[in-house]
Write a protein that holds these residues in place. Structure first.
Motif, mmCIF file in Angstrom:
data_model
loop_
_atom_site.group_PDB
_atom_site.id
_atom_site.type_symbol
_atom_site.label_atom_id
_atom_site.label_comp_id
_atom_site.label_asym_id
_atom_site.label_seq_id
_atom_site.Cartn_x
_atom_site.Cartn_y
_atom_site.Cartn_z
ATOM 1 N N PRO A 60 -78.084 1.215 48.729
ATOM 2 C CA PRO A 60 -76.902 0.327 48.812
ATOM 3 C C PRO A 60 -76.441 0.152 50.252
ATOM 4 C CG PRO A 60 -76.632 1.933 47.051
ATOM 5 C CD PRO A 60 -77.855 2.346 47.818
ATOM 6 N N LEU A 61 -75.976 -1.050 50.559
ATOM 7 C CA LEU A 61 -75.482 -1.353 51.897
ATOM 8 C C LEU A 61 -73.980 -1.148 51.965
ATOM 9 C CD1 LEU A 61 -77.328 -4.619 53.011
ATOM 10 C CD2 LEU A 61 -77.624 -2.304 53.917
ATOM 11 N N ALA A 62 -73.522 -0.721 53.135
ATOM 12 C CA ALA A 62 -72.087 -0.573 53.393
ATOM 13 C C ALA A 62 -71.771 -1.242 54.717
ATOM 14 C CB ALA A 62 -71.696 0.906 53.419
ATOM 15 N N HIS A 63 -70.498 -1.594 54.878
ATOM 16 C CA HIS A 63 -70.062 -2.224 56.119
ATOM 17 C C HIS A 63 -70.384 -1.322 57.315
ATOM 18 C CE1 HIS A 63 -67.610 -4.804 58.671
ATOM 19 N NE2 HIS A 63 -67.071 -3.698 59.189
ATOM 20 N N GLY A 64 -71.004 -1.912 58.348
ATOM 21 C CA GLY A 64 -71.334 -1.159 59.556
ATOM 22 C C GLY A 64 -72.703 -0.518 59.546
#
Length: 246
Positions: A60-64
């Protein structure tokens, strides 16, 4: 207005700023992708079987977040005359040698260690530093060398091949580590040994039996209490192990 505010909030909640690097070229993206693989698909980045991605697709991708893609590049590598095909994701020759665990300290490199590796690949020769002994004209010299042929090693040792002179191993063969190179003048082997009384040798005990050093041209049968054997040394002398009798 409530619906508009809710939509704006949902938009901002799913929008993520991430940094994508492909072979060192970086750019910042705003994405709604849920994981690494989805982001790469959205950006048209297709992965080959030898490419590497960090973090791996599916995470999963997260901000930053930072996503790095390193392309696999073919490397036609020859190390000490042994040629093999490899794939590397390193950017430079130095990085590829470190990645493949090839010892490069003091080695000859056909391409500088700081040179980059293009997507099309690279042909690279590595000759590690070795110790060889050159025996010529009754003298021996041991040296450290990265020579690619026996002929080059002989020249580095200060010996000159003229006319029908040759070497053992052959002049165009690869000089192996801790190898002995003999210079054969006029294309002929060293003179045959001659029968001679047993000289006073230097004796060193090492394991079963006795290790003796005899000067060149010695040929003799050895008989006596506790020993048995026969030998013939070449032009440069030789070591002979005599087994002890129980």
């Amino acid at each position: 207005m409530v619906a508009l505010a809710g939509g704006t909030w949902a938009f901002l909640a799913h929008d993520k700023a991430v940094r994508l690097s492909v072979d060192g070229r970086q750019r910042t993206l705003h994405t709604f992708a849920g994981d690494t693989g989805e982001l790469l698909d959205d950006e048209g980045v297709r992965l080959g079987p030898h490419d590497a991605v960090n973090p791996v697709p599916g995470r999963p991708l997260a901000h930053g977040d930072r996503i790095a893609v390193r392309r696999g590049k073919p490397l036609d590598l020859t190390v000490d005359s042994e040629r093999r095909a490899h794939w590397t994701t390193a950017d430079t020759v130095k990085g590829a040698l470190r990645e493949l665990r090839v010892p490069a300290e003091g080695a000859y490199l056909s391409v500088p260690h700081w040179a980059g590796i293009p997507r099309s690949g690279l042909v690279l020769e590595v000759r590690t530093e070795r110790t060889v002994t050159v025996a010529a004209d009754g003298h021996e010299r041991t040296l450290r060398t990265t020579a690619g042929t026996v002929r080059d090693a002989v020249e580095q040792a200060g010996a000159v091949l003229r006319g029908r002179d040759t070497t053992s191993p052959p002049p165009d063969s690869f000089p192996r580590d801790r190898g002995l190179i003999r210079v054969l003048r006029d294309g002929r082997a060293a003179p045959r040994g001659r029968a001679a009384p047993l000289p006073h040798p230097t004796v060193r005990r090492a394991g079963p039996g006795v290790l003796m050093w005899f000067p060149r041209g010695t040929r003799s049968a050895v008989q006596g209490p506790g020993t048995a054997g026969s030998f013939r040394t070449g032009a440069e002398g030789g070591r002979v192990r005599l087994r002890t009798r129980s």
